[in-house]
Design a protein around this motif. Structure first.
Motif, PDB file in Angstrom:
ATOM      1  N   THR A   1      -5.408  33.961 -36.589  1.00  0.00           N
ATOM      2  CA  THR A   1      -5.425  32.892 -35.532  1.00  0.00           C
ATOM      3  C   THR A   1      -5.503  31.473 -36.063  1.00  0.00           C
ATOM      4  O   THR A   1      -4.841  30.621 -35.759  1.00  0.00           O
ATOM      5  CB  THR A   1      -6.422  33.182 -34.574  1.00  0.00           C
ATOM      6  OG1 THR A   1      -6.362  34.660 -33.816  1.00  0.00           O
ATOM      7  CG2 THR A   1      -6.505  32.225 -33.313  1.00  0.00           C
ATOM      8  N   GLN A   2      -6.436  31.278 -36.917  1.00  0.00           N
ATOM      9  CA  GLN A   2      -6.590  29.963 -37.744  1.00  0.00           C
ATOM     10  C   GLN A   2      -5.195  29.700 -38.590  1.00  0.00           C
ATOM     11  O   GLN A   2      -4.826  28.544 -38.348  1.00  0.00           O
ATOM     12  CB  GLN A   2      -7.641  30.164 -38.603  1.00  0.00           C
ATOM     13  CG  GLN A   2      -9.166  30.065 -37.825  1.00  0.00           C
ATOM     14  CD  GLN A   2      -9.340  28.406 -37.493  1.00  0.00           C
ATOM     15  OE1 GLN A   2      -9.068  27.662 -38.190  1.00  0.00           O
ATOM     16  NE2 GLN A   2      -9.645  28.853 -36.239  1.00  0.00           N
ATOM     17  N   ALA A   3      -4.582  30.683 -39.146  1.00  0.00           N
ATOM     18  CA  ALA A   3      -3.488  30.531 -39.982  1.00  0.00           C
ATOM     19  C   ALA A   3      -2.315  29.749 -38.872  1.00  0.00           C
ATOM     20  O   ALA A   3      -1.637  28.729 -39.013  1.00  0.00           O
ATOM     21  CB  ALA A   3      -2.732  31.719 -40.405  1.00  0.00           C
ATOM     22  N   ALA A   4      -2.095  30.753 -37.561  1.00  0.00           N
ATOM     23  CA  ALA A   4      -1.367  29.971 -36.560  1.00  0.00           C
ATOM     24  C   ALA A   4      -1.458  28.568 -36.178  1.00  0.00           C
ATOM     25  O   ALA A   4      -0.761  27.691 -35.908  1.00  0.00           O
ATOM     26  CB  ALA A   4      -1.085  31.247 -35.596  1.00  0.00           C
TER      27      ALA A   4
ATOM     28  N   THR B   1       6.843  38.053 -35.153  1.00  0.00           N
ATOM     29  CA  THR B   1       6.289  39.355 -35.263  1.00  0.00           C
ATOM     30  C   THR B   1       4.901  39.588 -34.212  1.00  0.00           C
ATOM     31  O   THR B   1       4.427  40.701 -34.468  1.00  0.00           O
ATOM     32  CB  THR B   1       5.751  39.464 -36.722  1.00  0.00           C
ATOM     33  OG1 THR B   1       4.970  38.507 -36.962  1.00  0.00           O
ATOM     34  CG2 THR B   1       7.154  39.441 -37.837  1.00  0.00           C
ATOM     35  N   GLY B   2       4.629  38.429 -33.705  1.00  0.00           N
ATOM     36  CA  GLY B   2       3.429  38.745 -32.947  1.00  0.00           C
ATOM     37  C   GLY B   2       2.064  38.764 -33.609  1.00  0.00           C
ATOM     38  O   GLY B   2       1.286  39.196 -33.609  1.00  0.00           O
ATOM     39  N   THR B   3       2.236  37.917 -34.730  1.00  0.00           N
ATOM     40  CA  THR B   3       0.924  37.865 -35.912  1.00  0.00           C
ATOM     41  C   THR B   3       0.117  36.627 -35.436  1.00  0.00           C
ATOM     42  O   THR B   3       0.647  35.730 -35.686  1.00  0.00           O
ATOM     43  CB  THR B   3       1.361  38.060 -37.123  1.00  0.00           C
ATOM     44  OG1 THR B   3       2.287  39.093 -37.431  1.00  0.00           O
ATOM     45  CG2 THR B   3       0.341  38.073 -38.034  1.00  0.00           C
ATOM     46  N   GLY B   4      -1.158  36.871 -35.141  1.00  0.00           N
ATOM     47  CA  GLY B   4      -1.852  35.493 -34.883  1.00  0.00           C
ATOM     48  C   GLY B   4      -1.576  34.819 -33.285  1.00  0.00           C
ATOM     49  O   GLY B   4      -2.364  34.043 -33.045  1.00  0.00           O
ATOM     50  N   VAL B   5      -0.591  35.273 -32.825  1.00  0.00           N
ATOM     51  CA  VAL B   5       0.115  34.734 -31.684  1.00  0.00           C
ATOM     52  C   VAL B   5       0.698  35.719 -30.668  1.00  0.00           C
ATOM     53  O   VAL B   5       1.108  36.779 -31.286  1.00  0.00           O
ATOM     54  CB  VAL B   5       1.044  33.384 -31.797  1.00  0.00           C
ATOM     55  CG1 VAL B   5       0.240  32.280 -32.670  1.00  0.00           C
ATOM     56  CG2 VAL B   5       2.218  34.018 -32.570  1.00  0.00           C
ATOM     57  N   THR B   6       0.945  35.514 -29.574  1.00  0.00           N
ATOM     58  CA  THR B   6       1.625  36.204 -28.899  1.00  0.00           C
ATOM     59  C   THR B   6       3.053  36.566 -29.110  1.00  0.00           C
ATOM     60  O   THR B   6       3.931  35.301 -29.093  1.00  0.00           O
ATOM     61  CB  THR B   6       1.377  35.977 -27.280  1.00  0.00           C
ATOM     62  OG1 THR B   6       0.071  36.093 -26.797  1.00  0.00           O
ATOM     63  CG2 THR B   6       2.017  36.938 -26.433  1.00  0.00           C
ATOM     64  N   ALA B   7       3.654  37.491 -29.452  1.00  0.00           N
ATOM     65  CA  ALA B   7       5.202  37.539 -29.669  1.00  0.00           C
ATOM     66  C   ALA B   7       5.910  36.924 -28.994  1.00  0.00           C
ATOM     67  O   ALA B   7       5.645  37.007 -27.658  1.00  0.00           O
ATOM     68  CB  ALA B   7       5.505  39.077 -29.877  1.00  0.00           C
ATOM     69  N   ASN B   8       6.907  35.969 -29.359  1.00  0.00           N
ATOM     70  CA  ASN B   8       7.866  35.315 -28.324  1.00  0.00           C
ATOM     71  C   ASN B   8       8.997  35.009 -29.357  1.00  0.00           C
ATOM     72  O   ASN B   8       8.962  33.959 -29.925  1.00  0.00           O
ATOM     73  CB  ASN B   8       6.983  34.067 -28.021  1.00  0.00           C
ATOM     74  CG  ASN B   8       8.011  33.447 -26.868  1.00  0.00           C
ATOM     75  OD1 ASN B   8       9.116  33.281 -27.171  1.00  0.00           O
ATOM     76  ND2 ASN B   8       7.270  32.940 -25.873  1.00  0.00           N
ATOM     77  N   PHE B   9      10.080  35.832 -29.169  1.00  0.00           N
ATOM     78  CA  PHE B   9      11.507  35.572 -29.907  1.00  0.00           C
ATOM     79  C   PHE B   9      11.889  34.314 -29.657  1.00  0.00           C
ATOM     80  O   PHE B   9      12.526  33.859 -30.567  1.00  0.00           O
ATOM     81  CB  PHE B   9      12.313  36.823 -29.801  1.00  0.00           C
ATOM     82  CG  PHE B   9      13.409  36.802 -30.644  1.00  0.00           C
ATOM     83  CD1 PHE B   9      13.155  37.296 -31.879  1.00  0.00           C
ATOM     84  CD2 PHE B   9      14.538  36.495 -30.233  1.00  0.00           C
ATOM     85  CE1 PHE B   9      14.123  37.203 -32.811  1.00  0.00           C
ATOM     86  CE2 PHE B   9      15.830  36.537 -31.200  1.00  0.00           C
ATOM     87  CZ  PHE B   9      15.309  36.918 -32.403  1.00  0.00           C
TER      88      PHE B   9
END
Length: 394
Positions: free
Chosen positions: A308-311, A335-343
């Motif tokens: 989350t901090q990375a994003a 990939t939805g890593t640290g955030v909600t996936a959104n292509f």
């Protein structure tokens, strides 16, 4: 001597014209004539300056300049009118008093008046580089180091005088030998950046400027010392110069120092020092430091992993236009890593990164998506072809 170095003249000429207390010259410390016993004393005016009583300073200098006509009083009164201490700024009035001091061959007054003619201070005289060059020549030939430095810049840029590389070098050398730090730095640049320069001399002058606290010289010296396999390579000393520049507030040095502690490059990895210096640089708006913090939290090596901090940090760097941060954040949205996936957001970020210096990274990622058919209906096929080729080469 030829040089590719062109210092940014306007930045020098627009620097603050700060008035600082100056010691009395020997000829000014003599007892005043009987009729001048009631006039303010320069020593008391300096005491008022030191305690921040600029109204007294201004009033006292005005009386001395008008009543005694000494060049020192006229010069100092002109300075305080430019600075606007103890009253409103009056650059045009300052020019008049400085002219009177110049008529009495006051070198520092000539230098300050030349700066006034070059800097286009609001309410001051019109810019006149030719007149400035004349004034600087008078002061430079009398040994004023600041005048020598500024005159060198005029010769270097052909401003008010004909461009002359020999005159540029000679006046810089004269100022540098008087320990003028900016002249030392400029002289170092001439030697280090020109084909005919003397590298050893360049490093000598660079060290001199760095030793006087010029942060840009410190980080340039650190970079030279940090370069592998050269006659001057000394990574331990480079770290010291990075630290000096960082502690003086140089943002790039703060990022470099924080990254060294993050990666353990030449030092023991230290999460607190990494956060300290990268955080300061990031707070100052350095996108590279923001991106490095994003990487640090994503990698989870020196710092605890926190996607989350990375994003968050990648996002801040992306907002500042850093392409590689856009690409890293796009992967997280993909990939939805640290955030909600959104292509859609991921594709938009990859596309934005195409307009940055990190466009090669973005082309590879978009090529990967295109080859997998994930951009069908979103991007014209012919547009995706070079992206796919970039991905294949990668």
């Amino acid at each position: 001597m030829t040089t590719s170095c062109r210092p940014f003249l306007s930045a020098v000429l627009a620097s603050a014209l700060a008035l600082s207390p100056l010691p009395l010259a020997a000829q000014d410390a003599a007892d005043p004539p009987p009729e001048a016993q009631d006039l303010p004393e320069m020593a008391k005016i300096e005491q008022a300056w030191n305690r921040g009583d600029f109204v007294t300073v201004r009033q006292g200098l005005k009386v001395l300049a008008e009543e005694t006509g000494t060049a020192l009083a006229q010069y100092r009164y002109g300075r305080i009118l430019i600075e606007g201490r103890g009253g409103p700024r009056d650059p045009r009035g300052a020019a008049l008093w400085l002219e009177r001091a110049v008529e009495q061959n006051h070198a520092e007054a000539a230098t300050l008046l030349a700066r006034l003619y070059l800097s286009q201070v609001p309410g001051g005289p019109e810019r006149d580089a030719t007149r400035a060059a004349e004034l600087l020549t008078r002061a430079a030939t009398r040994g004023d180091a600041q005048a020598q430095y500024l005159l060198a810049l005029l010769y270097q840029n052909g401003d008010g005088v004909k461009r002359d590389t020999d005159a540029t070098y000679n006046w810089l050398l004269a100022a540098a030998e008087q320990r003028h730090a900016q002249a030392q730095f400029a002289l170092a640049a001439i030697h280090l950046n020109s084909e005919t320069g003397d590298r050893d001399e360049g490093i000598r002058w660079l060290r001199a400027a760095a030793g006087q606290g010029i942060a840009d010289a410190q980080i340039q010296l650190a970079t030279l010392l940090d370069t592998a396999d050269t006659p001057v390579t000394n990574r331990a000393e480079a770290l010291d110069w990075y630290r000096r520049a960082a502690e003086s507030g140089h943002v790039l040095a703060q990022r470099m120092l924080g990254t060294r502690y993050l990666t353990g490059d030449g030092v023991s990895a230290d999460p607190q020092e990494a956060l300290r210096w990268l955080g300061q640089a990031a707070q100052a708006g350095d996108a590279g430091a923001m991106s490095n913090l994003g990487y640090a939290f994503a990698a989870g090596q020196t710092l605890p992993q926190d996607m989350t901090q990375a994003a968050l940090w990648y996002g801040r760097a992306a907002e500042h236009g850093l392409g590689r941060a856009m690409v890293a954040l796009a992967r997280m949205y993909e990939t939805g890593t640290g955030v909600t996936a959104n292509f859609d957001t991921a594709v938009a970020l990859y596309t934005r990164a195409l307009e940055t210096d990190d466009d090669a990274l973005a082309r590879v990622e978009l090529g990967r998506l295109a080859a997998a058919g994930q951009l069908d209906g979103r991007v014209a096929p012919q547009r995706a072809v070079p992206w796919v080729l970039a991905a294949l080469r990668a």
